[in-house]
Design an enzyme around this catalytic site. Structure first.
Site, PDB file in Angstrom:
ATOM      1  N   SER A 148       2.395  -4.742   9.635  1.00  0.00           N
ATOM      2  CA  SER A 148       1.713  -3.482   9.308  1.00  0.00           C
ATOM      3  C   SER A 148       2.089  -2.477  10.389  1.00  0.00           C
ATOM      4  CB  SER A 148       0.202  -3.725   9.338  1.00  0.00           C
ATOM      5  OG  SER A 148      -0.516  -2.508   9.398  1.00  0.00           O
ATOM      6  N   TYR A 161      -7.655  -7.088  13.062  1.00  0.00           N
ATOM      7  CA  TYR A 161      -6.448  -6.873  12.246  1.00  0.00           C
ATOM      8  C   TYR A 161      -5.283  -6.429  13.132  1.00  0.00           C
ATOM      9  CZ  TYR A 161      -3.700  -5.218   8.216  1.00  0.00           C
ATOM     10  OH  TYR A 161      -2.723  -5.023   7.264  1.00  0.00           O
TER      11      TYR A 161
HETATM   12  N1  NAD Z   1      -2.753  -2.615   1.518  1.00  0.00           N
HETATM   13  C1  NAD Z   1      -2.462  -2.085   2.688  1.00  0.00           C
HETATM   14  O1  NAD Z   1      -2.842  -0.948   2.994  1.00  0.00           O
HETATM   15  C2  NAD Z   1      -1.604  -2.849   3.665  1.00  0.00           C
HETATM   16  C3  NAD Z   1      -0.981  -2.148   4.726  1.00  0.00           C
HETATM   17  C4  NAD Z   1      -0.217  -2.850   5.640  1.00  0.00           C
HETATM   18  C5  NAD Z   1      -0.065  -4.212   5.515  1.00  0.00           C
HETATM   19  N2  NAD Z   1      -0.685  -4.863   4.482  1.00  0.00           N
HETATM   20  C6  NAD Z   1      -0.533  -6.307   4.425  1.00  0.00           C
HETATM   21  O2  NAD Z   1      -0.001  -6.666   3.163  1.00  0.00           O
HETATM   22  C7  NAD Z   1      -0.396  -8.007   2.853  1.00  0.00           C
HETATM   23  C8  NAD Z   1      -0.915  -8.045   1.433  1.00  0.00           C
HETATM   24  O3  NAD Z   1      -2.036  -7.197   1.369  1.00  0.00           O
HETATM   25  P1  NAD Z   1      -2.541  -6.499   0.026  1.00  0.00           P
HETATM   26  O4  NAD Z   1      -2.699  -5.060   0.330  1.00  0.00           O
HETATM   27  O5  NAD Z   1      -1.733  -6.911  -1.134  1.00  0.00           O
HETATM   28  O6  NAD Z   1      -4.004  -7.159  -0.007  1.00  0.00           O
HETATM   29  P2  NAD Z   1      -4.919  -7.655  -1.207  1.00  0.00           P
HETATM   30  O7  NAD Z   1      -6.253  -7.870  -0.588  1.00  0.00           O
HETATM   31  O8  NAD Z   1      -4.808  -6.750  -2.386  1.00  0.00           O
HETATM   32  O9  NAD Z   1      -4.269  -9.061  -1.616  1.00  0.00           O
HETATM   33  C9  NAD Z   1      -4.242 -10.128  -0.695  1.00  0.00           C
HETATM   34  C10 NAD Z   1      -4.051 -11.435  -1.455  1.00  0.00           C
HETATM   35  O10 NAD Z   1      -4.028 -12.480  -0.467  1.00  0.00           O
HETATM   36  C11 NAD Z   1      -4.873 -13.539  -0.910  1.00  0.00           C
HETATM   37  N3  NAD Z   1      -5.400 -14.265   0.247  1.00  0.00           N
HETATM   38  C12 NAD Z   1      -6.300 -13.832   1.151  1.00  0.00           C
HETATM   39  N4  NAD Z   1      -6.562 -14.805   2.043  1.00  0.00           N
HETATM   40  C13 NAD Z   1      -5.804 -15.867   1.695  1.00  0.00           C
HETATM   41  C14 NAD Z   1      -5.647 -17.171   2.223  1.00  0.00           C
HETATM   42  N5  NAD Z   1      -6.355 -17.586   3.293  1.00  0.00           N
HETATM   43  N6  NAD Z   1      -4.772 -18.016   1.623  1.00  0.00           N
HETATM   44  C15 NAD Z   1      -4.077 -17.643   0.515  1.00  0.00           C
HETATM   45  N7  NAD Z   1      -4.202 -16.411  -0.029  1.00  0.00           N
HETATM   46  C16 NAD Z   1      -5.062 -15.537   0.546  1.00  0.00           C
HETATM   47  C17 NAD Z   1      -5.992 -12.840  -1.696  1.00  0.00           C
HETATM   48  O11 NAD Z   1      -6.674 -13.744  -2.578  1.00  0.00           O
HETATM   49  C18 NAD Z   1      -5.209 -11.740  -2.417  1.00  0.00           C
HETATM   50  O12 NAD Z   1      -4.708 -12.204  -3.657  1.00  0.00           O
HETATM   51  C19 NAD Z   1      -1.403  -8.408   3.926  1.00  0.00           C
HETATM   52  O13 NAD Z   1      -0.778  -9.203   4.907  1.00  0.00           O
HETATM   53  C20 NAD Z   1      -1.820  -7.087   4.513  1.00  0.00           C
HETATM   54  O14 NAD Z   1      -2.276  -7.198   5.854  1.00  0.00           O
HETATM   55  C21 NAD Z   1      -1.430  -4.219   3.553  1.00  0.00           C
END
Ligand code: NAD
Length: 262
Positions: A148, A161
């Site tokens: 991120s 985070y």
């Molecule tokens: N959305 C944002 O703004 C953003 C920005 C930067 C980085 N990210 C990163 O992108 C990645 C995906 O995030 P997203 O936005 O799609 O989030 P999201 O919450 O929409 O989806 C996350 C998915 O991960 C699954 N998950 C959570 N904990 C888990 C575990 N212990 N084991 C297996 N699965 C698990 C959840 O069930 C969900 O399906 C993450 O690593 C997040 O930190 C997201």
């Protein structure tokens, strides 16, 4: 581009964690379109609806596994499933993550800190460990971790985070250096706020009665003044997974509407 004008990913086998929704589901969609064989790994088995729709459209090239990335036994099961079905894992998209509380260091609960570190650090570590053991033996493979913009800045009110994504950057670079001579590449993508449930949940926290009203404020710090879209993150991931990125390892690549340049 390969000679056929595509990324040349057809037939590659890929494990995608956090695959049930958001950025992970966008990856399932894209890699299925690239004719890859996908193992979709998520904690939430009730929410594999989107994955199953994609699987139906792509003639079953997707298998699902319910598991927690922070549990070593679940990684053993995921790797066994992939190796039994396909005999190899070409790509690991180490994407599952949680945001944790929006609190500073003084108010951050210890148990919430432990859970964020468990999922975002231990989970990414275990995925790399299990996938890399196999890839090292084969002499090829690509691991793409999801970091991120919080992996390289302060993020004062998302303490756990921020700590976890700094660790993802460090693990990515350490593993990239040690695995380079074994033909295994390790990179990280660094998105800014992206339009997924992770941000929508934050909008509800900031503005419970009118979540959408929180969006301009949350996007204000992004030079492009909007969230990224999941497919925009995955465009980069698909490139990094392909042989077009053959000389890239250890890179922490922003896909962030200009955030880290600001
Ligand atoms: N959305 C944002 O703004 C953003 C920005 C930067 C980085 N990210 C990163 O992108 C990645 C995906 O995030 P997203 O936005 O799609 O989030 P999201 O919450 O929409 O989806 C996350 C998915 O991960 C699954 N998950 C959570 N904990 C888990 C575990 N212990 N084991 C297996 N699965 C698990 C959840 O069930 C969900 O399906 C993450 O690593 C997040 O930190 C997201």
């Amino acid at each position: 581009m390969s000679e056929s004008g595509t990324l040349g990913l057809e037939g590659r086998t890929i494990i995608i964690t956090g695959a049930a929704r958001g950025i992970g589901l966008a990856a399932v969609e894209r890699f299925a379109a690239e004719r890859c064989r996908i193992l979709a790994f998520d904690l939430d088995g009730s929410d594999f609806k989107g994955v199953k729709e994609i699987a139906a459209r792509t003639h079953g090239e997707v298998v699902t596994i319910v598991g927690d990335v922070s549990r070593e036994a679940d990684w053993g099961r995921a790797m066994d499933t992939a190796l039994n079905d396909w005999g190899r894992v070409d790509v690991l998209f180490n994407n599952a993550g949680i945001s944790g509380p929006t609190l500073d260091v003084t108010r951050y609960p210890v148990d919430a800190f432990d859970r964020v570190i468990d999922v975002n650090v231990r989970g990414v570590f275990l995925g790399m460990k299990y996938a890399a053991q196999h890839m090292k033996t084969r002499g090829s493979g690509v691991i793409i971790n999801v970091s991120s913009i919080s992996g390289s800045r302060g993020g004062g009110n998302i303490f756990g985070y921020t700590a976890s994504k700094h660790a993802v950057n460090g693990m990515t670079q350490s593993a990239a250096v040690s695995l380079a001579r074994h033909g295994v590449r390790v990179v990280a993508v660094c998105p800014c706020p992206t339009g997924t449930e992770m941000m929508y949940e934050l909008e509800r926290r900031v503005s419970p009665h009118d979540p959408a009203a929180a969006r301009p404020g949350l996007a204000a710090g992004i030079p492009m003044k909007r969230y990224g879209e999941p497919h925009e993150i995955i465009n980069l991931v698909a490139f990094l997974a392909s042989d077009q990125a053959a000389f890239m390892t250890g890179a922490l690549v922003p896909v962030d509407g200009g955030c880290l340049a600001d």
